[in-house]
Design a protein around this motif. Structure first.
Motif, PDB file in Angstrom:
ATOM      1  N   THR A   1       1.382  -3.904   2.402  1.00  0.00           N
ATOM      2  CA  THR A   1       0.757  -4.264   3.682  1.00  0.00           C
ATOM      3  C   THR A   1       1.673  -3.950   4.853  1.00  0.00           C
ATOM      4  O   THR A   1       1.224  -3.470   5.901  1.00  0.00           O
ATOM      5  CB  THR A   1       0.396  -5.759   3.703  1.00  0.00           C
ATOM      6  OG1 THR A   1       1.559  -6.543   3.379  1.00  0.00           O
ATOM      7  CG2 THR A   1      -0.709  -6.060   2.702  1.00  0.00           C
TER       8      THR A   1
ATOM      9  N   ASN B   1       3.131  -6.437  -3.036  1.00  0.00           N
ATOM     10  CA  ASN B   1       2.026  -6.668  -2.108  1.00  0.00           C
ATOM     11  C   ASN B   1       2.495  -6.736  -0.657  1.00  0.00           C
ATOM     12  O   ASN B   1       1.848  -6.194   0.246  1.00  0.00           O
ATOM     13  CB  ASN B   1       1.284  -7.947  -2.483  1.00  0.00           C
ATOM     14  CG  ASN B   1       0.429  -7.758  -3.712  1.00  0.00           C
ATOM     15  OD1 ASN B   1       0.172  -6.630  -4.136  1.00  0.00           O
ATOM     16  ND2 ASN B   1      -0.013  -8.844  -4.321  1.00  0.00           N
ATOM     17  N   SER B   2       3.619  -7.402  -0.421  1.00  0.00           N
ATOM     18  CA  SER B   2       4.127  -7.473   0.948  1.00  0.00           C
ATOM     19  C   SER B   2       4.602  -6.110   1.429  1.00  0.00           C
ATOM     20  O   SER B   2       4.448  -5.756   2.605  1.00  0.00           O
ATOM     21  CB  SER B   2       5.269  -8.491   1.040  1.00  0.00           C
ATOM     22  OG  SER B   2       6.303  -8.193   0.128  1.00  0.00           O
TER      23      SER B   2
ATOM     24  N   THR C   1      -6.441  -3.448   6.862  1.00  0.00           N
ATOM     25  CA  THR C   1      -5.987  -3.576   5.474  1.00  0.00           C
ATOM     26  C   THR C   1      -7.153  -3.727   4.514  1.00  0.00           C
ATOM     27  O   THR C   1      -7.238  -3.027   3.500  1.00  0.00           O
ATOM     28  CB  THR C   1      -5.037  -4.787   5.331  1.00  0.00           C
ATOM     29  OG1 THR C   1      -3.865  -4.560   6.114  1.00  0.00           O
ATOM     30  CG2 THR C   1      -4.641  -4.998   3.867  1.00  0.00           C
TER      31      THR C   1
ATOM     32  N   SER D   1       0.803  -8.899   7.618  1.00  0.00           N
ATOM     33  CA  SER D   1       1.265  -8.552   6.277  1.00  0.00           C
ATOM     34  C   SER D   1       1.534  -9.796   5.443  1.00  0.00           C
ATOM     35  O   SER D   1       1.344  -9.796   4.227  1.00  0.00           O
ATOM     36  CB  SER D   1       2.547  -7.711   6.368  1.00  0.00           C
ATOM     37  OG  SER D   1       2.342  -6.542   7.101  1.00  0.00           O
TER      38      SER D   1
ATOM     39  N   ILE E   1      -5.608   0.211  -0.336  1.00  0.00           N
ATOM     40  CA  ILE E   1      -4.554  -0.766  -0.052  1.00  0.00           C
ATOM     41  C   ILE E   1      -4.797  -2.071  -0.797  1.00  0.00           C
ATOM     42  O   ILE E   1      -3.944  -2.530  -1.571  1.00  0.00           O
ATOM     43  CB  ILE E   1      -4.446  -1.031   1.467  1.00  0.00           C
ATOM     44  CG1 ILE E   1      -4.021   0.248   2.195  1.00  0.00           C
ATOM     45  CG2 ILE E   1      -3.446  -2.156   1.743  1.00  0.00           C
ATOM     46  CD1 ILE E   1      -3.994   0.114   3.694  1.00  0.00           C
ATOM     47  N   TRP E   2      -5.968  -2.704  -0.587  1.00  0.00           N
ATOM     48  CA  TRP E   2      -6.148  -4.042  -1.142  1.00  0.00           C
ATOM     49  C   TRP E   2      -6.542  -4.061  -2.610  1.00  0.00           C
ATOM     50  O   TRP E   2      -6.200  -5.017  -3.332  1.00  0.00           O
ATOM     51  CB  TRP E   2      -7.151  -4.847  -0.308  1.00  0.00           C
ATOM     52  CG  TRP E   2      -8.571  -4.340  -0.296  1.00  0.00           C
ATOM     53  CD1 TRP E   2      -9.147  -3.541   0.633  1.00  0.00           C
ATOM     54  CD2 TRP E   2      -9.603  -4.634  -1.246  1.00  0.00           C
ATOM     55  NE1 TRP E   2     -10.471  -3.302   0.332  1.00  0.00           N
ATOM     56  CE2 TRP E   2     -10.781  -3.967  -0.820  1.00  0.00           C
ATOM     57  CE3 TRP E   2      -9.656  -5.389  -2.413  1.00  0.00           C
ATOM     58  CZ2 TRP E   2     -11.972  -4.024  -1.521  1.00  0.00           C
ATOM     59  CZ3 TRP E   2     -10.853  -5.467  -3.118  1.00  0.00           C
ATOM     60  CH2 TRP E   2     -11.985  -4.790  -2.670  1.00  0.00           C
TER      61      TRP E   2
ATOM     62  N   ASP F   1      -5.003  -5.742  12.271  1.00  0.00           N
ATOM     63  CA  ASP F   1      -4.331  -5.195  11.094  1.00  0.00           C
ATOM     64  C   ASP F   1      -4.943  -5.707   9.793  1.00  0.00           C
ATOM     65  O   ASP F   1      -5.022  -4.965   8.804  1.00  0.00           O
ATOM     66  CB  ASP F   1      -2.838  -5.542  11.138  1.00  0.00           C
ATOM     67  CG  ASP F   1      -2.044  -4.530  11.942  1.00  0.00           C
ATOM     68  OD1 ASP F   1      -2.637  -3.919  12.860  1.00  0.00           O
ATOM     69  OD2 ASP F   1      -0.844  -4.344  11.663  1.00  0.00           O
ATOM     70  N   LEU F   2      -5.363  -6.969   9.780  1.00  0.00           N
ATOM     71  CA  LEU F   2      -6.026  -7.500   8.584  1.00  0.00           C
ATOM     72  C   LEU F   2      -7.324  -6.753   8.313  1.00  0.00           C
ATOM     73  O   LEU F   2      -7.653  -6.441   7.159  1.00  0.00           O
ATOM     74  CB  LEU F   2      -6.296  -9.001   8.744  1.00  0.00           C
ATOM     75  CG  LEU F   2      -5.094  -9.926   8.622  1.00  0.00           C
ATOM     76  CD1 LEU F   2      -5.491 -11.355   8.971  1.00  0.00           C
ATOM     77  CD2 LEU F   2      -4.518  -9.879   7.206  1.00  0.00           C
TER      78      LEU F   2
ATOM     79  N   ASN G   1       1.991  -0.276   5.802  1.00  0.00           N
ATOM     80  CA  ASN G   1       0.803   0.239   6.485  1.00  0.00           C
ATOM     81  C   ASN G   1       0.795  -0.104   7.975  1.00  0.00           C
ATOM     82  O   ASN G   1      -0.118   0.298   8.691  1.00  0.00           O
ATOM     83  CB  ASN G   1      -0.468  -0.334   5.826  1.00  0.00           C
ATOM     84  CG  ASN G   1      -1.735   0.334   6.331  1.00  0.00           C
ATOM     85  OD1 ASN G   1      -1.826   1.550   6.374  1.00  0.00           O
ATOM     86  ND2 ASN G   1      -2.713  -0.468   6.722  1.00  0.00           N
ATOM     87  N   SER G   2       1.809  -0.827   8.453  1.00  0.00           N
ATOM     88  CA  SER G   2       1.785  -1.298   9.840  1.00  0.00           C
ATOM     89  C   SER G   2       1.909  -0.145  10.831  1.00  0.00           C
ATOM     90  O   SER G   2       0.900   0.398  11.302  1.00  0.00           O
ATOM     91  CB  SER G   2       2.884  -2.342  10.062  1.00  0.00           C
ATOM     92  OG  SER G   2       4.145  -1.823   9.666  1.00  0.00           O
TER      93      SER G   2
END
Length: 280
Positions: A113, A109-110, A17, A148, A23-24, A13-14, A116-117
């Motif tokens: 992320t 931010n949380s 992301t 996340s 996203i980032w 997942d990282l 997007n899971s």
């Protein structure tokens, strides 16, 4: 609980992301603008240029009245001792009004992320494979929560450290002490924000598991921003201030809320329930 499985899901997942700029990049931009550039510019221009003009006396009367009614004795005396209205405004803003900014960045931010899971898996057409892999649903959730948590807290803490250095380089010659290192800020950064980020992520992951798209998950999570707006209004109007005791109680309440929300994860122990929530 299989730690190896959880870490594998986290790494996957990282990678997803940070491979998506949509996203980032916004996460970093929001943190830099709100937590670094804005307070630094305000501190520099507020302390080096007199921006009150001819109406300073008219503005100073209500400000001084506000200071006299300030609930914290130490802060009241500090504000009263500052020589100009601009100094008082800058000191008050950096000490109190910056708190909601960090809360807002942590939530946004949380939320991004976490949203997007499962919803992100659905859009990438990888959810079905993941659901029927030989892993437990609990491990799947924990891996996604951890994936996340790491970037959300990492960006928030990096913003805090950079802000701490830059703003204090500007303000220390004027205030003669370090900002952002008192009990209020330490409780905020290392007690409230971790519990708040965890609560936001768990709730957002659960929402993401129920909706069909990344955008839809973000819309549901946007409700979590409303309490922060309330804090901004209350801080600016003087209704109440986030004292160390208040922050400690907020963090404790969030810790209890995390435990309660985690129980909801057990409802997704059935793979078919989670799968059906994505196709209907």
């Amino acid at each position: 609980m299989n730690k190896s499985t959880i870490l594998t899901i986290t790494r996957k997942d990282l990678k997803a992301t940070f491979s998506s700029k949509k996203i980032w990049v916004p996460m970093i931009i929001v943190a830099v603008l709100l937590c670094i550039i804005f307070p630094s510019v305000l501190a520099y221009f507020g302390l080096n240029f007199d921006m009150t003009g001819k109406s300073a006396e008219d503005i100073e009367r209500p400000i001084n009245a506000f200071i006299k009614e300030f609930p914290n004795d130490e802060m009241r005396n500090t504000l009263a001792s500052l020589p100009t209205l601009t100094y008082k405004f800058v000191y008050f803003f950096l000490t109190f009004m910056m708190i909601p900014f960090f809360l807002l960045v942590a939530i946004i931010n949380s939320m991004v992320t976490a949203a997007n899971s499962f919803a992100g898996e659905k859009e990438r057409n990888t959810l079905e494979t993941l659901l029927f892999a030989p892993i437990s649903i609990v491990d799947l959730f924990l891996g996604k929560v951890l994936a996340s948590l790491i970037p959300a807290l990492g960006i928030t803490y990096a913003s805090y450290v950079i802000n701490l250095i830059i703003v204090n380089l500007i303000t220390y010659p004027f205030f003669d002490h370090m900002l952002f290192l008192n009990s209020t800020w330490l409780l905020l950064m290392f007690w409230v924000i971790p519990t708040l980020v965890l609560f936001t992520i768990i709730l957002s992951v659960l929402i993401s598991a129920k909706v069909k798209s990344f955008q839809e998950a973000q819309q549901f999570g946007g409700i979590l921003v409303l309490p922060v707006i309330g804090i901004v209004i209350s801080q600016a109007s003087g209704l109440f201030f986030l004292s160390p005791l208040t922050l400690f109680l907020i963090g404790t309440g969030l810790l209890v809320a995390n435990a309660l929300v985690l129980k909801l994860v057990t409802k997704f122990n059935q793979r078919n329930t989670l799968f059906e929530s994505q196709i209907h």
